[in-house]
Design a protein around this motif. Structure first.
Motif, short mmCIF file in Angstrom:
data_model
loop_
_atom_site.label_atom_id
_atom_site.label_comp_id
_atom_site.label_asym_id
_atom_site.label_seq_id
_atom_site.Cartn_x
_atom_site.Cartn_y
_atom_site.Cartn_z
N GLU A 210 33.26 13.54 -7.51
CA GLU A 210 34.24 12.83 -8.34
C GLU A 210 33.55 12.19 -9.54
OE1 GLU A 210 36.99 8.85 -7.89
OE2 GLU A 210 36.88 10.22 -6.19
N GLN A 211 32.44 11.49 -9.29
CA GLN A 211 31.72 10.87 -10.39
C GLN A 211 31.15 11.92 -11.35
OE1 GLN A 211 31.47 9.83 -7.23
NE2 GLN A 211 32.42 7.81 -7.49
N ALA A 212 30.72 13.06 -10.79
CA ALA A 212 30.16 14.12 -11.64
C ALA A 212 31.21 14.63 -12.62
CB ALA A 212 29.65 15.26 -10.76
N TYR A 213 32.44 14.78 -12.16
CA TYR A 213 33.48 15.29 -13.06
C TYR A 213 33.94 14.22 -14.06
CZ TYR A 213 34.07 19.89 -11.00
OH TYR A 213 33.88 21.19 -10.63
N ILE A 214 33.86 12.96 -13.66
CA ILE A 214 34.15 11.89 -14.62
C ILE A 214 33.12 11.90 -15.75
CG2 ILE A 214 34.21 9.38 -14.93
CD1 ILE A 214 35.45 9.20 -12.13
N VAL A 215 31.83 12.05 -15.38
CA VAL A 215 30.78 12.16 -16.40
C VAL A 215 30.99 13.42 -17.23
CG1 VAL A 215 28.30 12.50 -16.75
CG2 VAL A 215 29.10 10.83 -15.07
N ASN A 216 31.47 14.49 -16.58
CA ASN A 216 31.76 15.74 -17.29
C ASN A 216 32.77 15.49 -18.42
OD1 ASN A 216 31.35 18.77 -17.19
ND2 ASN A 216 33.58 18.66 -17.13
N GLY A 217 33.76 14.64 -18.14
CA GLY A 217 34.74 14.29 -19.17
C GLY A 217 34.11 13.51 -20.31
N GLU A 218 33.15 12.62 -19.98
CA GLU A 218 32.45 11.88 -21.04
C GLU A 218 31.60 12.83 -21.89
OE1 GLU A 218 32.82 8.79 -21.81
OE2 GLU A 218 34.05 8.13 -20.12
N MET A 219 31.00 13.82 -21.22
CA MET A 219 30.22 14.82 -21.96
C MET A 219 31.10 15.55 -22.96
SD MET A 219 27.95 16.42 -18.84
CE MET A 219 27.31 17.76 -19.83
N ALA A 220 32.35 15.82 -22.57
CA ALA A 220 33.27 16.51 -23.45
C ALA A 220 33.52 15.71 -24.72
CB ALA A 220 34.58 16.78 -22.72
N LYS A 235 34.97 21.61 -21.21
CA LYS A 235 34.59 20.51 -20.30
C LYS A 235 35.81 19.72 -19.87
CE LYS A 235 30.00 20.58 -20.02
NZ LYS A 235 29.30 20.67 -18.72
N PHE A 236 36.67 19.39 -20.83
CA PHE A 236 37.89 18.65 -20.48
C PHE A 236 38.72 19.42 -19.45
CE2 PHE A 236 37.72 16.31 -24.74
CZ PHE A 236 37.42 15.10 -24.16
N GLN A 237 38.84 20.72 -19.66
CA GLN A 237 39.66 21.54 -18.76
C GLN A 237 39.07 21.54 -17.35
OE1 GLN A 237 42.64 23.14 -19.98
NE2 GLN A 237 42.95 23.02 -17.75
N GLN A 238 37.72 21.60 -17.24
CA GLN A 238 37.07 21.58 -15.93
C GLN A 238 37.37 20.26 -15.20
OE1 GLN A 238 32.94 22.13 -16.91
NE2 GLN A 238 33.13 24.36 -17.19
N SER A 239 37.24 19.15 -15.92
CA SER A 239 37.51 17.86 -15.31
C SER A 239 38.98 17.73 -14.93
CB SER A 239 37.13 16.72 -16.28
OG SER A 239 35.75 16.66 -16.44
N TYR A 240 39.85 18.18 -15.82
CA TYR A 240 41.29 18.09 -15.55
C TYR A 240 41.65 18.88 -14.29
CZ TYR A 240 46.32 18.68 -16.02
OH TYR A 240 47.67 18.69 -15.77
#
Length: 606
Positions: A210-220, A235-240
């Motif tokens: 969960e935290q990894a995908y939240i960071v993934n959104g910040e990377m986007a 990246k946004f689509q992956q997190s979404y």
């Protein structure tokens, strides 16, 4: 008095507490389950852990549910006022932080800041490093979001250092996300991206998807600011997709709002519109950060579709929201769009005025980006490592040489200060030792009769009260002997007051040789003495009194001529039903009076 709870051993509950407090259990459902397990393990009288449980509960409310956030604020308020918590200042500070956190989620930034400031002040007074780190981390994240980067840097860097010292890896990474995000907001998305990648890898290795995908959104967002909008959308689509699968609808809606921003940069207007439509059912005014940008992007979509007038409706909502949450960065972006909307309607004066506001605010934000603390942050995290200009390298070498010289001077100065401090400490230690000796000497003088060097009246009565109360409560016997010199007036008349003083000194000296270590002999009047005998029965007291009378009768004071002797009369009393020490003394005084009436040189018992 040591709290009862300290005597209770509950290692299983302590283990579960540690999992919660170290962030090892962070899923809402798992947190609630763990709290219930702890509650079943605790006894009602285990006050320390009951308060600890309340602290954990305050942080367990679902932040995606507005009603739950309101309930959390009420809960934190209740805990701050609860009488049982007043003896636990660390808990009160934590409840104040909790109240501030949920207030921030509601968009009440003024209340959040007031809570964070108060909690931080209390944390420093308590010297609690964990609370200091938590307060600075939360306040720093809020400052960063609002665009106050100088204060954000100071808070987040301090929190990072403390979390690392405390070896709180989860919270250290959590805080580092905010630091990396601050990098991005400072205008250095590349450095932020580097840290996001490290954080994402660390979270995945630790099993924190969960935290990894939240960071993934910040990377986007960082990729968007670097101009790589296609990679940002991916990246946004992956997190979404991940958040949607996990049922985290509000978090997914927030990512969808951010994705709309990147889609607009790619001129994919319909895709951006769809992303915003997906978010609208879940993003309310309470989610100020997402709500403000959702309305801003909605206005942008309408403008691009040729509906400039209609765009003013969501734009007004966005402006109000940005002001409510004090987000200057968002407000600057809004001013620029607002100027374009006015221009599209042919309202050139209004467009120019808004553009001036944009330039003014943007200039203010630029000044903050140039602050010393921003430079310090770049240095600490090696954000400028790639700078290769020869002039800067030469300047850096020159500065290093100066730093070496200053360091050498500082070392000599530190050595001198250290030596001087050692001398001062040594002198102060000697003075303190002498002062302590003087204090003890003064105390002894204040408790001693100057003539006989026995305890004086005040100290004897004070000690007698203490021994009396101790014996009364413990049931241990206690006795007293009240005695004085017979015919002392005749001695004074015959030998003078100097002779009388020497007789009193003789009585004191001889009596001291006959008493035990735990006994206390004091002079309480002219020729009157009181002997305190703890742990002594009536029979033992009579024997001591008789031995004292006989020894004194057989001794001859040097101050008296010839074979003159000094005798004493004594009254003995033993603790029975007396309620006050004065009553026991009265009994002994009555016995002494009888001894005088019966011819003196004798012992009588109460």
């Amino acid at each position: 008095m040591v709290p009862l709870a300290l005597a209770l051993d509950n290692p299983e509950a302590d283990k579960l507490f540690k999992l919660l407090e170290n962030g090892q259990v962070n899923n809402v459902a798992k947190v609630e389950q763990t709290l219930e397990q702890i509650a079943q393990l605790l006894a009602d009288k285990d006050l320390d852990r009951q308060v600890r449980l309340r602290r954990a509960r305050c942080w367990s409310y679902d932040t995606n549910n507005n009603a739950k956030v309101d309930a959390a604020i009420d809960y934190a308020n209740t805990q701050v006022q609860m009488a049982e918590n007043q003896a636990y200042p660390e808990a009160l500070t934590d409840f104040r932080l909790c109240h501030g956190w949920y207030s921030q989620l509601k968009g009440n930034m003024e209340q959040a800041k007031a809570d964070y400031d108060q909690a931080l002040q209390q944390a420093y007074q308590l010297e609690d490093r964990r609370l200091i780190a938590d307060a600075r981390s939360m306040r720093g994240a809020m400052y960063s979001f609002q665009g106050n980067f100088a204060l954000a840097l100071e808070d987040l860097l301090t929190a990072q250092q403390l979390y690392e010292q405390l070896k709180l890896d989860y919270w250290s990474r959590y805080n580092l996300v905010d630091l990396a995000t601050s990098f991005r907001r400072f205008g250095d998305p590349q450095s932020a991206l580097n840290y996001y990648r490290q954080l994402e890898q660390a979270y995945r290795q630790g099993g924190h998807e969960e935290q990894a995908y939240i960071v993934n959104g910040e990377m986007a967002i960082a990729l968007e600011e670097l101009g790589d909008f296609e990679a940002a959308v991916t990246k946004f689509q992956q997190s979404y997709n991940y958040l949607k699968r996990q049922g985290m609808t509000i978090e997914a809606a927030g990512v969808s709002v951010n994705m709309a921003g990147s889609l607009l940069k790619l001129d994919r207007i319909e895709d951006a519109k769809q992303a915003l439509e997906r978010a609208k059912p879940f993003v309310t005014e309470q989610q100020g950060g997402f709500y403000s940008f959702m309305q801003l992007y909605s206005a942008d979509v309408l403008l691009r579709q040729g509906q400039a007038e209609q765009a003013m409706v969501p734009l007004a909502k966005a402006e109000q929201s940005f002001r409510d949450i004090s987000n200057d960065r968002g407000l600057a972006e809004l001013y620029l769009l607002k100027s374009e909307i006015f221009a599209a309607q042919g309202l050139w004066q209004e467009s120019t005025n808004v553009l001036k506001s944009y330039i003014s605010l943007h200039s203010e934000l630029d000044n903050k980006l140039q602050s010393y603390r921003t430079t310090e942050m770049r240095t600490r995290f090696n954000a400028d490592r790639m700078a290769k200009e020869n002039q800067r390298l030469l300047e850096s070498e020159r500065l290093k040489e100066q730093e070496v010289q200053i360091l050498q001077q500082n070392r000599l100065l530190q050595l001198a200060v250290l030596i001087l401090a050692s001398i001062i400490i040594f002198i102060m230690a000697i003075l303190a030792y002498k002062q302590t000796g003087k204090s003890r000497q003064f105390q002894k003088i204040a408790q001693t009769d100057h003539l006989t060097q026995l305890a004086n009246r005040r100290y004897t009565y004070q000690r007698g009260e203490a021994l009396f109360n101790q014996a009364k409560h413990s049931g241990i016997p206690m006795s007293v002997i009240l005695f004085d010199a017979d015919n002392f007036k005749d001695i004074n008349d015959q030998f003078g007051h100097d002779g009388g003083d020497k007789v009193l000194q003789h009585l004191a000296s001889v009596s001291q040789t006959l008493i035990r270590e735990q006994d206390l002999l004091g002079r309480i009047g002219g020729e009157e003495f009181l002997l305190l005998l703890p742990e002594t029965s009536r029979e033992e007291c009579l024997k001591i009194a008789e031995r004292l009378r006989q020894t004194l009768a057989e001794s001859s004071p040097e101050a008296l001529a010839g074979e003159s002797r000094v005798t004493i009369s004594a009254g003995v009393a033993t603790l029975n039903t007396e309620l006050q020490f004065s009553e026991l003394l009265k009994q002994a005084d009555n016995a002494l009076y009888r001894a005088k009436n019966k011819g003196r040189n004798r012992v009588e018992s109460a």
